[in-house]
Design a protein around this motif. Structure first.
Motif, PDB file in Angstrom:
ATOM      1  N   PRO A 243       2.308   9.325 -11.303  1.00  0.00           N
ATOM      2  CA  PRO A 243       0.827   8.809 -11.489  1.00  0.00           C
ATOM      3  C   PRO A 243       0.597   8.141 -12.764  1.00  0.00           C
ATOM      4  CG  PRO A 243       1.095  11.365 -11.762  1.00  0.00           C
ATOM      5  CD  PRO A 243       2.577  10.840 -11.140  1.00  0.00           C
ATOM      6  N   ARG A 244       0.929   8.697 -13.999  1.00  0.00           N
ATOM      7  CA  ARG A 244       0.834   7.980 -15.022  1.00  0.00           C
ATOM      8  C   ARG A 244       1.502   6.617 -15.464  1.00  0.00           C
ATOM      9  NH1 ARG A 244       3.475   7.674 -20.098  1.00  0.00           N
ATOM     10  NH2 ARG A 244       2.081   7.425 -22.034  1.00  0.00           N
ATOM     11  N   GLN A 245       2.749   6.425 -14.995  1.00  0.00           N
ATOM     12  CA  GLN A 245       3.438   5.215 -14.853  1.00  0.00           C
ATOM     13  C   GLN A 245       2.501   4.163 -14.024  1.00  0.00           C
ATOM     14  OE1 GLN A 245       4.741   8.183 -14.912  1.00  0.00           O
ATOM     15  NE2 GLN A 245       6.773   7.991 -15.891  1.00  0.00           N
TER      16      GLN A 245
ATOM     17  N   LEU B 185       0.911  -1.262  -0.082  1.00  0.00           N
ATOM     18  CA  LEU B 185      -0.047   0.130  -0.005  1.00  0.00           C
ATOM     19  C   LEU B 185       0.860   1.094   0.110  1.00  0.00           C
ATOM     20  CD1 LEU B 185      -2.874  -1.005   2.553  1.00  0.00           C
ATOM     21  CD2 LEU B 185      -2.919  -0.952  -0.075  1.00  0.00           C
ATOM     22  N   ALA B 186       1.904   1.199   0.907  1.00  0.00           N
ATOM     23  CA  ALA B 186       2.888   2.412   0.681  1.00  0.00           C
ATOM     24  C   ALA B 186       3.408   2.722  -0.536  1.00  0.00           C
ATOM     25  CB  ALA B 186       3.882   2.220   1.990  1.00  0.00           C
ATOM     26  N   VAL B 187       3.975   1.621  -1.242  1.00  0.00           N
ATOM     27  CA  VAL B 187       4.628   1.783  -2.521  1.00  0.00           C
ATOM     28  C   VAL B 187       3.744   2.312  -3.497  1.00  0.00           C
ATOM     29  CG1 VAL B 187       5.941   0.447  -4.076  1.00  0.00           C
ATOM     30  CG2 VAL B 187       6.515   0.226  -1.806  1.00  0.00           C
ATOM     31  N   THR B 188       2.598   1.439  -3.557  1.00  0.00           N
ATOM     32  CA  THR B 188       1.438   1.899  -4.182  1.00  0.00           C
ATOM     33  C   THR B 188       0.993   3.367  -4.220  1.00  0.00           C
ATOM     34  OG1 THR B 188       0.555  -0.258  -4.703  1.00  0.00           O
ATOM     35  CG2 THR B 188      -0.903   1.468  -5.488  1.00  0.00           C
ATOM     36  N   GLY B 189       0.944   3.693  -3.072  1.00  0.00           N
ATOM     37  CA  GLY B 189       0.580   5.140  -2.822  1.00  0.00           C
ATOM     38  C   GLY B 189       1.581   6.042  -3.313  1.00  0.00           C
ATOM     39  N   LEU B 190       2.773   5.902  -2.743  1.00  0.00           N
ATOM     40  CA  LEU B 190       3.932   6.692  -3.424  1.00  0.00           C
ATOM     41  C   LEU B 190       4.110   6.847  -4.837  1.00  0.00           C
ATOM     42  CD1 LEU B 190       6.384   8.279  -1.962  1.00  0.00           C
ATOM     43  CD2 LEU B 190       7.801   6.196  -2.261  1.00  0.00           C
ATOM     44  N   ALA B 191       3.820   5.623  -5.383  1.00  0.00           N
ATOM     45  CA  ALA B 191       4.159   5.812  -6.815  1.00  0.00           C
ATOM     46  C   ALA B 191       2.775   6.497  -7.612  1.00  0.00           C
ATOM     47  CB  ALA B 191       4.034   4.270  -7.593  1.00  0.00           C
ATOM     48  N   GLN B 192       1.789   6.513  -6.859  1.00  0.00           N
ATOM     49  CA  GLN B 192       0.674   7.260  -7.559  1.00  0.00           C
ATOM     50  C   GLN B 192       0.933   8.790  -7.551  1.00  0.00           C
ATOM     51  OE1 GLN B 192      -1.959   6.582  -9.116  1.00  0.00           O
ATOM     52  NE2 GLN B 192      -2.360   4.402  -8.894  1.00  0.00           N
TER      53      GLN B 192
END
Length: 206
Positions: A38-40, A27-34
Motif C-alpha cells: 500500500p505505501r509503495q 485495475l487488477a494489478v493496481t488493486g493487488l498492489a494496494q
C-alpha cells in the motif's frame, strides 16, 4: 461479405484485448498492489506534521548549510518529476566539465578542501530524480552538518549509518543514503533555527 468476415474478427479481437489489457489488467494489478504494497503503490509519500513533504523515491533540493545536499539534478529546474531527463553529455564532454562539474567541484573544495570529492556530488543521475547519495557523499558533508547544528561529528556519522541502505538481496545496486529521510532525522535529533529551516523548501513547505 468476405471482407466483413475478415474485418469482424479483427475488430472483435481489438475490443476484447482493449478491455482485457487496457481496463481489467491495470485495475487488477493496481488493486493487488494496494493490498500487498500500500505505501509503495501510493508513491512512498513522506509526511511531516500532517503534510506531505515529498516521496522517498524522488529527490529534492536542499540549500541550507545545516542539511545534507542531494546530488545535482538535470530534470527541469531540479528534481521535476514531469521533466525527468539527463544531460545526454558523455563523460569526456568538455561542456559537461566546464558548466557543471568544475563549478560544483570548486564550491565543494571551499567547503571541505582536504578531502576527495565523491563523483555523485558533481554529476546528475540519468533520471535527474535520484533521491539517494553514496555513503561517501554523505561523509563528505558530515563536518559542515556537525558545525552548523552544533553536533559531534561521530553523532552525525551514526545517523548516516542508520540511514544507509545496503544492496538489494545483498547483490543488486550499491549502498546508498536517502537524503530526505536523513534530513528529517537530523531535524528530529537536533532542530535548526527557523531561519535556517526556510533554506530548504522540502522540510518547511510554503
Amino acid at each position: 461479405m468476405d471482407i466483413l468476415k475478415q474485418i469482424y474478427p479483427a475488430f472483435a479481437l481489438t475490443a476484447v484485448l482493449t478491455v482485457l489489457l487496457g481496463v481489467i489488467y491495470p485495475l487488477a494489478v493496481t488493486g493487488l498492489a494496494q493490498v500487498i504494497f500500500p505505501r509503495q503503490a501510493a508513491g512512498s509519500l513522506i509526511e511531516k506534521d500532517g503534510k506531505i513533504i515529498g516521496s522517498s523515491l524522488i529527490g529534492q533540493t536542499f540549500s541550507g548549510p545545516g542539511y545534507f545536499h542531494s546530488r545535482p539534478s538535470g530534470a527541469g529546474n531540479g528534481y521535476d518529476a514531469g521533466a525527468s531527463s539527463g544531460a545526454n553529455l558523455g563523460p569526456t564532454s568538455q561542456k559537461l566539465f566546464e558548466t557543471n562539474v568544475k563549478s560544483a567541484a570548486d564550491a565543494l573544495r571551499e567547503e571541505n578542501p582536504n578531502t576527495s570529492i565523491p563523483v555523485d556530488l558533481v554529476t546528475a543521475s540519468a533520471s535527474g530524480l535520484d533521491p539517494h547519495i553514496t555513503p561517501a557523499a554523505a561523509e563528505f558533508q558530515v563536518p559542515r552538518i556537525a558545525k552548523e547544528r552544533g553536533m559531534n561529528a561521530e553523532e552525525v556519522r551514526r545517523l548516516v549509518r542508520e540511514h544507509t541502505e545496503g544492496r538489494q538481496l545483498g547483490l543488486l545496486g550499491e549502498p546508498r543514503v536517502n537524503v530526505l529521510e536523513l534530513n528529517l532525522k537530523l531535524d528530529a535529533t537536533r532542530p535548526m533555527a527557523r531561519a535556517e529551516s526556510r533554506c530548504s523548501r522540502t522540510l518547511v513547505p510554503k
